[in-house]
Design a protein around this motif. Structure first.
Motif, PDB file in Angstrom:
ATOM      1  N   HIS A 159       0.672  -1.442  -0.296  1.00  0.00           N
ATOM      2  CA  HIS A 159      -0.035   0.422   0.089  1.00  0.00           C
ATOM      3  C   HIS A 159       1.155   1.321  -0.222  1.00  0.00           C
ATOM      4  O   HIS A 159       0.667   2.733  -0.377  1.00  0.00           O
ATOM      5  CB  HIS A 159      -1.379   0.126   1.240  1.00  0.00           C
ATOM      6  CG  HIS A 159      -1.898  -0.876   1.024  1.00  0.00           C
ATOM      7  ND1 HIS A 159      -3.044  -0.761   2.071  1.00  0.00           N
ATOM      8  CD2 HIS A 159      -2.106  -1.793   0.599  1.00  0.00           C
ATOM      9  CE1 HIS A 159      -4.455  -1.925   1.342  1.00  0.00           C
ATOM     10  NE2 HIS A 159      -3.740  -2.266   0.219  1.00  0.00           N
ATOM     11  N   THR A 191      -4.789  -5.041 -12.639  1.00  0.00           N
ATOM     12  CA  THR A 191      -5.905  -5.560 -12.937  1.00  0.00           C
ATOM     13  C   THR A 191      -5.074  -7.113 -13.421  1.00  0.00           C
ATOM     14  O   THR A 191      -5.678  -8.468 -13.386  1.00  0.00           O
ATOM     15  CB  THR A 191      -6.710  -4.844 -13.618  1.00  0.00           C
ATOM     16  OG1 THR A 191      -6.803  -3.603 -12.078  1.00  0.00           O
ATOM     17  CG2 THR A 191      -8.191  -5.430 -13.276  1.00  0.00           C
ATOM     18  N   ALA A 238     -17.004  -4.344  -5.468  1.00  0.00           N
ATOM     19  CA  ALA A 238     -16.052  -3.629  -5.182  1.00  0.00           C
ATOM     20  C   ALA A 238     -15.460  -2.550  -6.011  1.00  0.00           C
ATOM     21  O   ALA A 238     -14.506  -1.818  -5.362  1.00  0.00           O
ATOM     22  CB  ALA A 238     -14.469  -4.851  -5.052  1.00  0.00           C
ATOM     23  N   SER A 240     -14.547   0.894  -6.033  1.00  0.00           N
ATOM     24  CA  SER A 240     -13.346   1.206  -5.387  1.00  0.00           C
ATOM     25  C   SER A 240     -12.929   2.045  -6.271  1.00  0.00           C
ATOM     26  O   SER A 240     -12.270   3.006  -5.903  1.00  0.00           O
ATOM     27  CB  SER A 240     -12.204   0.029  -6.241  1.00  0.00           C
ATOM     28  OG  SER A 240     -11.179   0.409  -6.685  1.00  0.00           O
ATOM     29  N   THR A 241     -14.018   2.892  -7.700  1.00  0.00           N
ATOM     30  CA  THR A 241     -13.896   4.097  -8.267  1.00  0.00           C
ATOM     31  C   THR A 241     -14.103   4.962  -6.837  1.00  0.00           C
ATOM     32  O   THR A 241     -13.529   6.386  -7.506  1.00  0.00           O
ATOM     33  CB  THR A 241     -15.369   4.004  -9.521  1.00  0.00           C
ATOM     34  OG1 THR A 241     -14.965   2.561  -9.796  1.00  0.00           O
ATOM     35  CG2 THR A 241     -15.167   5.149 -10.373  1.00  0.00           C
ATOM     36  N   PHE A 271     -13.575   5.089  -4.117  1.00  0.00           N
ATOM     37  CA  PHE A 271     -12.291   5.080  -3.034  1.00  0.00           C
ATOM     38  C   PHE A 271     -11.128   5.935  -3.731  1.00  0.00           C
ATOM     39  O   PHE A 271     -10.360   6.842  -3.107  1.00  0.00           O
ATOM     40  CB  PHE A 271     -12.022   4.030  -2.331  1.00  0.00           C
ATOM     41  CG  PHE A 271     -10.301   3.725  -1.377  1.00  0.00           C
ATOM     42  CD1 PHE A 271     -10.911   4.386  -0.412  1.00  0.00           C
ATOM     43  CD2 PHE A 271      -9.600   3.789  -2.016  1.00  0.00           C
ATOM     44  CE1 PHE A 271      -9.912   4.772   0.403  1.00  0.00           C
ATOM     45  CE2 PHE A 271      -8.104   3.882  -1.743  1.00  0.00           C
ATOM     46  CZ  PHE A 271      -8.248   4.165  -0.043  1.00  0.00           C
ATOM     47  N   TRP A 272     -10.486   5.931  -5.358  1.00  0.00           N
ATOM     48  CA  TRP A 272      -9.208   6.236  -5.785  1.00  0.00           C
ATOM     49  C   TRP A 272      -9.859   7.493  -6.425  1.00  0.00           C
ATOM     50  O   TRP A 272      -8.858   8.554  -6.638  1.00  0.00           O
ATOM     51  CB  TRP A 272      -8.518   4.983  -6.701  1.00  0.00           C
ATOM     52  CG  TRP A 272      -8.143   3.754  -6.223  1.00  0.00           C
ATOM     53  CD1 TRP A 272      -8.700   2.923  -5.487  1.00  0.00           C
ATOM     54  CD2 TRP A 272      -7.252   4.127  -5.659  1.00  0.00           C
ATOM     55  NE1 TRP A 272      -7.998   1.652  -5.379  1.00  0.00           N
ATOM     56  CE2 TRP A 272      -6.590   2.558  -4.771  1.00  0.00           C
ATOM     57  CE3 TRP A 272      -6.025   4.742  -4.852  1.00  0.00           C
ATOM     58  CZ2 TRP A 272      -5.659   2.032  -4.223  1.00  0.00           C
ATOM     59  CZ3 TRP A 272      -4.728   4.419  -4.432  1.00  0.00           C
ATOM     60  CH2 TRP A 272      -4.726   3.327  -4.731  1.00  0.00           C
ATOM     61  N   TYR A 285     -20.749   2.396   3.057  1.00  0.00           N
ATOM     62  CA  TYR A 285     -20.340   2.817   1.550  1.00  0.00           C
ATOM     63  C   TYR A 285     -21.303   3.734   1.760  1.00  0.00           C
ATOM     64  O   TYR A 285     -21.341   5.066   0.892  1.00  0.00           O
ATOM     65  CB  TYR A 285     -21.096   2.810   0.507  1.00  0.00           C
ATOM     66  CG  TYR A 285     -19.993   0.855   0.255  1.00  0.00           C
ATOM     67  CD1 TYR A 285     -18.932   1.424   0.511  1.00  0.00           C
ATOM     68  CD2 TYR A 285     -20.542  -0.204  -0.480  1.00  0.00           C
ATOM     69  CE1 TYR A 285     -17.763   0.482  -0.174  1.00  0.00           C
ATOM     70  CE2 TYR A 285     -19.205  -1.048  -0.886  1.00  0.00           C
ATOM     71  CZ  TYR A 285     -18.078  -1.026  -0.096  1.00  0.00           C
ATOM     72  OH  TYR A 285     -17.377  -2.145  -0.372  1.00  0.00           O
ATOM     73  N   THR A 325      -9.682  -8.687  -6.304  1.00  0.00           N
ATOM     74  CA  THR A 325      -9.242  -7.327  -6.647  1.00  0.00           C
ATOM     75  C   THR A 325      -9.078  -6.609  -7.653  1.00  0.00           C
ATOM     76  O   THR A 325      -8.904  -6.115  -7.726  1.00  0.00           O
ATOM     77  CB  THR A 325      -7.518  -7.950  -5.783  1.00  0.00           C
ATOM     78  OG1 THR A 325      -7.653  -8.759  -4.560  1.00  0.00           O
ATOM     79  CG2 THR A 325      -6.345  -6.823  -6.411  1.00  0.00           C
ATOM     80  N   ILE A 370     -11.667  -4.399  -7.119  1.00  0.00           N
ATOM     81  CA  ILE A 370     -11.058  -3.225  -6.746  1.00  0.00           C
ATOM     82  C   ILE A 370      -9.700  -2.417  -7.951  1.00  0.00           C
ATOM     83  O   ILE A 370     -10.120  -1.018  -8.094  1.00  0.00           O
ATOM     84  CB  ILE A 370      -9.986  -3.672  -5.689  1.00  0.00           C
ATOM     85  CG1 ILE A 370     -10.870  -3.634  -4.681  1.00  0.00           C
ATOM     86  CG2 ILE A 370      -9.329  -2.837  -4.652  1.00  0.00           C
ATOM     87  CD1 ILE A 370      -9.628  -5.126  -3.610  1.00  0.00           C
ATOM     88  N   GLY A 426     -11.556  -0.475 -10.573  1.00  0.00           N
ATOM     89  CA  GLY A 426     -11.586   1.622 -10.056  1.00  0.00           C
ATOM     90  C   GLY A 426     -10.859   1.595  -9.943  1.00  0.00           C
ATOM     91  O   GLY A 426     -10.736   2.857 -10.356  1.00  0.00           O
ATOM     92  N   ASN A 427      -9.579   1.341  -9.437  1.00  0.00           N
ATOM     93  CA  ASN A 427      -8.182   2.255  -9.090  1.00  0.00           C
ATOM     94  C   ASN A 427      -7.703   2.559 -10.761  1.00  0.00           C
ATOM     95  O   ASN A 427      -7.375   3.356 -11.180  1.00  0.00           O
ATOM     96  CB  ASN A 427      -7.254   1.298  -8.892  1.00  0.00           C
ATOM     97  CG  ASN A 427      -6.394   2.325  -8.102  1.00  0.00           C
ATOM     98  OD1 ASN A 427      -5.918   3.261  -9.108  1.00  0.00           O
ATOM     99  ND2 ASN A 427      -5.026   1.247  -7.998  1.00  0.00           N
TER     100      ASN A 427
END
Length: 430
Positions: free
Chosen positions: A29, A65, A245, A249-250, A252-253, A309, A368, A371, A374-375
């Motif tokens: 991380h 990914t 996820a 994640s979209t 979150f990032w 969320y 993942t 996740i 999204g990242n």
């Protein structure tokens, strides 16, 4: 083995695995959020805009990914220590390339190599944690893992500011220091796993039909790879959880990548304080992960995840309104970036109960993938939106995406409630 109902009562081997895997989570991380604390500096040094740096962050995530399922296959069928070693070693090489990058093109190369390394951490981590812990404390193990990951997210602003405060140093020295620490940790962690952890934990949970002869055959490897894809297609609940996820994640990032520049440019917060807000977000999130782990072991995970969320969405929409006084914008940003962590162990517990023991590496790889898609999408998307429409519109979309993740969670839990209630015995396997 019987661990009781508290993770601190675990065996020495369990504590060792949880500690080593959590340390690896810190390192990985660290690599994931090297850019956000120094976006304005990188833009000046390489003479590029936010959208170009967003592309660089998205490129790392795209590579990450693409390699999730291959790493999941390696973890499920060969060796988890090897998977972890590749992850940490290549991650360190990628961070070193970033530290030395003379041009923006080399920065992209570093991001690609970093993505190749980071891709292995969830497919290695979650099978190790699952096999080393009893089911009734697994949520707590996942929460410790998540807590460590948030500390990794929190560290780059502090490390970078600390290193650059020294005379004659820059962000390059900070990146190089992080790369060196990651390389040393990778060697130490793999050695300890090899020498002091039982093969039942570090080796895959192969079915009876999957022996060494099968693994040695090239045609058999192809057949097994195709079988993995067919099995995945027969696991719609895992695919659905991967979509949740992705959506979450979209959001979150979007927050992680641009909240510092939102506070600095949109709310007039001092640059150092805006950067350290990232650290505060992840420190708060680390505490919430521990709370979430306890909740995930005691209550149904679905409502916990959906509620987390909702909190994220409301906090981001408040920031997007641009009506918050600057003094309050920082704590609201901390809430927006940390509340989702409350649901992290619940999400992992859902993935665990929807898995058999032979497919857990693959299934967490699917999670993942969500996740990391999204990242991949969030940095270039929201970077371009900020440059074209402004902070309010971009963060308004981030908040809406977070609320969509809550709605999708409710739908999935309702659709697969019987499978979730029955646990691994009801889940699809190979």
């Amino acid at each position: 083995m019987n661990l009781g109902r508290r993770l601190p009562d675990a065996s020495r081997e369990t504590a060792l695995v949880v500690g080593l895997v959590s340390g690896s989570h810190v390192i990985n991380h660290l690599y994931l959020v090297l850019f956000p604390p120094v976006l304005t500096t990188l833009a000046a040094d390489f003479e590029v805009g936010l959208s170009a740096l967003g592309f660089a962050m998205g490129l790392q995530a795209f590579v990450n990914t693409a390699l999730q399922l291959p790493y999941g296959y390696l973890s499920d069928n060969y060796d988890r220590t090897l998977t972890l070693g590749l992850c940490l070693g290549l991650g360190a090489v990628g961070a070193a390339i970033l530290a030395l990058a003379p041009t923006f093109e080399w920065l992209l190369v570093g991001q690609v190599v970093l993505g190749v390394g980071i891709a292995g951490h969830h497919p290695a981590h979650f099978p190790l944690l699952s096999d080393a812990t009893a089911e009734d404390v697994r949520g707590q193990a996942y929460s410790v893992h998540g807590f460590a990951g948030n500390l990794g997210f929190a560290a780059p602003p502090v490390v970078i500011l600390g290193v650059t405060a020294l005379s004659g140093t820059s962000w390059r020295h900070a990146f190089g220091l992080i790369a060196a620490v990651g390389a040393i940790y990778g060697v130490a962690a793999c050695y300890v796993l090899w020498r002091h952890v039982d093969d039942e934990v570090t080796r895959p949970n192969l079915g009876e039909a999957a022996g060494d002869d099968d693994r040695a055959s090239a045609s058999s490897r192809i057949e097994r790879a195709l079988a993995e894809l067919r099995a995945l297609a027969r696991a719609p609940s895992i695919l659905a959880l991967g979509v949740v996820a992705l959506i979450a994640s979209t959001a979150f990032w979007g927050i992680t990548s641009y909240v510092a520049v939102l506070l600095e440019d949109g709310y007039g917060v001092a640059p150092d304080l805006a950067s350290l807000t990232l650290t505060a977000m992840f420190v708060a999130g680390a505490g919430l992960i521990l709370v979430g782990g306890t909740l995930a072991d005691r209550f149904r995970p679905g409502p916990i995840l959906a509620g987390a969320y909702v909190l994220v969405g409301l906090a981001v929409l408040l920031l997007a309104s641009m009506t918050v006084p600057p003094l309050l914008a920082v704590p609201v940003a901390v809430l927006a970036g940390s509340a989702g962590s409350l649901g992290g162990p619940a999400r992992d517990k859902l993935a665990d109960v929807l898995s058999t023991r032979t497919d857990i590496g693959r299934n967490f790889a699917v999670l993942t993938i969500g996740i990391m898609v999204g990242n991949t999408v969030a940095p270039p998307l929201f970077g371009a939106l900020i440059e074209s429409t402004g902070y309010s519109e971009a963060f308004g979309l981030v908040g809406a995406v977070a609320l969509l993740a809550a709605v999708a969670t409710v739908g999935i839990v309702a659709r697969y409630r019987e499978e979730i209630a029955l646990g691994p015995s009801a889940s699809s396997g190979d």
